[in-house]
Design an enzyme around this catalytic site. Structure first.
Site, PDB file in Angstrom:
ATOM      1  N   CYS A  44     -14.258  -0.772  -7.372  1.00  0.00           N
ATOM      2  CA  CYS A  44     -15.349  -0.161  -6.599  1.00  0.00           C
ATOM      3  C   CYS A  44     -15.844   1.112  -7.277  1.00  0.00           C
ATOM      4  O   CYS A  44     -16.469   1.956  -6.650  1.00  0.00           O
ATOM      5  CB  CYS A  44     -14.903   0.104  -5.167  1.00  0.00           C
ATOM      6  SG  CYS A  44     -13.437   1.117  -5.051  1.00  0.00           S
ATOM      7  N   ALA A  50       1.788   0.990  -6.086  1.00  0.00           N
ATOM      8  CA  ALA A  50       1.505  -0.350  -6.608  1.00  0.00           C
ATOM      9  C   ALA A  50       1.929  -0.502  -8.067  1.00  0.00           C
ATOM     10  O   ALA A  50       2.438  -1.560  -8.462  1.00  0.00           O
ATOM     11  CB  ALA A  50       0.015  -0.635  -6.472  1.00  0.00           C
ATOM     12  N   ASP A  97       0.863  -1.184   0.000  1.00  0.00           N
ATOM     13  CA  ASP A  97       0.000   0.000   0.000  1.00  0.00           C
ATOM     14  C   ASP A  97       0.901   1.236   0.000  1.00  0.00           C
ATOM     15  O   ASP A  97       2.050   1.178   0.425  1.00  0.00           O
ATOM     16  CB  ASP A  97      -0.909   0.010   1.233  1.00  0.00           C
ATOM     17  CG  ASP A  97      -2.170   0.842   1.009  1.00  0.00           C
ATOM     18  OD1 ASP A  97      -3.235   0.249   0.755  1.00  0.00           O
ATOM     19  OD2 ASP A  97      -2.082   2.079   1.084  1.00  0.00           O
ATOM     20  N   SER A  98       0.353   2.362  -0.477  1.00  0.00           N
ATOM     21  CA  SER A  98       1.157   3.594  -0.492  1.00  0.00           C
ATOM     22  C   SER A  98       0.988   4.379   0.810  1.00  0.00           C
ATOM     23  O   SER A  98       1.661   5.377   1.025  1.00  0.00           O
ATOM     24  CB  SER A  98       0.756   4.467  -1.684  1.00  0.00           C
ATOM     25  OG  SER A  98      -0.621   4.742  -1.619  1.00  0.00           O
TER      26      SER A  98
END
Ligand code: SAH
Length: 394
Positions: free
Chosen positions: A337, A277, A245-246
């Protein structure tokens, strides 16, 4: 009383709950958040709505019938909350964290309530729901159902600005507790109100975590891992799990969550990597790294209709790289999403990535948001999450 144009009336009759500002037949001088009776051009009553003076969605229907007065409105809110809780009792299994109220889908447009064990988190997204008396009624009804140790309000500064709501930092509305530990599918997570994204966790993925864990094996890579939702479910069956994750704060929480679950983990190694990513996948692919399971759960790339093209390029690149890194027989769990990208569009872009990667992909499961985030059939906007589980051949 407010009159809406014929096309808006037809939409409402079909079960939708929104009227756009451009569909109001007359200029409105209603107060922000007002309750109003809605009529079609012939004078027929369509029901009762809540008005927003700021949003392009000027009216959100609260009832197909009349709502006589303030007392009747508050009674309606109480009934809707009890019905929403009852629905969750039927559809939520193995979790003390879930969405209790999902706005339009629970006939309470503009209101979100999430449960994290003994702490409830509320978000008011519209002028009507942000009224202190309304929130007090909501808190009282929730109190009857859960006797929570704390009810916190989470303010979303971007939405508050768009809705012309006064600045607020949120905070406790009732009780004293604003941090807890919650459990999903037997995996435990820390919760601290006011931190992280959404209201704290991605509860909409709860059922997908369990599904992914059923297929996952070997060496697993969880890209966009946030606080470890997928990764920690995978750690119970896989040999090793790498979360990427960033966001450093998200990874710090993931690490703490991993400590909570270490006793039930089968993985020899769980590591968290702070990276972009896209860059990391490129580097790992160039280095010839291979995995048996890859999870892709990026943020919504398409935030509006106009950004769908750019979003498609993002999804294509991620899925292409992930597919190339999977060993034959590997599992890809890939999500979107973005409401603006349809399920058909998402399937198409993943198929294009598989073709470019020269890999055969079989659909094991086509999934969506968990049942505590119900999709209202007549309101397509309530359906947004896509989650594909693919068996990837050679
Ligand atoms: N899978 C997670 C939710 C992911 S939300 C869960 O189930 O809990 C999307 C995550 O992507 C956020 O944590 C955000 O910090 C991260 N993110 C956004 N852009 C990124 C990027 N370019 N590289 C890596 N992570 C990114």
């Amino acid at each position: 009383m407010i009159e809406v144009r014929a096309r808006a009336a037809a939409r409402l009759r079909a079960g939708h709950l929104w009227v756009y500002r451009s569909d109001l037949a007359s200029a409105s001088n209603l107060a922000p958040g007002a309750r109003v009776t809605v009529r079609d051009p012939r004078g027929n009553t369509l029901g009762t709505a809540l008005y927003s003076s700021a949003s392009q969605i000027a009216l959100r229907m609260i009832s197909p019938g009349p709502v006589a007065d303030e007392a009747a409105f508050h009674q309606l809110i109480r009934e809707r909350i009890h019905a929403a809780v009852e629905y969750r009792r039927r559809v939520v299994e193995g979790s003390d964290a879930y969405r209790v109220v999902f706005s339009e889908a629970d006939s309470l447009p503009g209101l979100i309530v999430d449960r994290y064990n003994d702490v409830l988190c509320l978000q008011a997204l519209t002028q009507a729901m942000d009224q202190p008396e309304v929130k007090a009624t909501v808190v009282a009804a929730l109190g009857e159902e859960f006797s929570p140790a704390g009810v916190v309000e989470r303010a979303d500064p971007r939405i508050r600005k768009l809705e012309h709501l006064p600045e607020s930092h949120g905070g406790l509305l009732a009780g004293e507790k604003d941090a807890t530990i919650f459990t999903m599918n037997g995996v435990r997570f820390h919760y601290r109100a006011g931190e992280g994204q959404k209201t704290g966790a991605f509860l909409d993925q709860r059922e997908n975590y369990a599904a992914a864990a059923r297929y996952a094996r070997g060496q697993a890579l969880d890209v966009f891992c946030y606080q470890g939702g997928f990764a920690l479910h995978l750690a119970r069956g896989c040999e090793s799990v790498t979360g990427v994750d960033s966001s450093r704060p998200a990874l710090e929480m993931a690490e703490r969550n991993e400590e909570l679950n270490r006793a039930s983990s089968s993985a020899k190694e769980v590591e968290w990597i702070e990276a972009n990513a896209f860059d990391l996948l490129k580097d790992y692919a160039a280095a010839g790294r291979q995995y048996d399971t890859v999870i892709l759960d990026p943020p919504a790339f398409a935030k509006s209709k106009t950004t769908v093209e750019t979003a498609l390029r993002g999804y294509k690149e991620l899925n292409l790289r992930a597919l190339k890194m999977l060993r034959p027989g590997g599992i890809l769990v890939t999500c979107s999403c973005s409401y603006h990208l349809s399920e058909a569009g998402f399937l198409e872009v993943v198929a294009a990535a598989a073709a470019d990667a020269h890999r055969t992909a079989r659909v094991l499961e086509k999934r969506g948001q968990a049942k505590d985030h119900p999709i209202l059939l007549a309101v397509p906007e309530t359906s947004y999450l896509k989650c594909l589980i693919l068996a990837v051949g050679s």
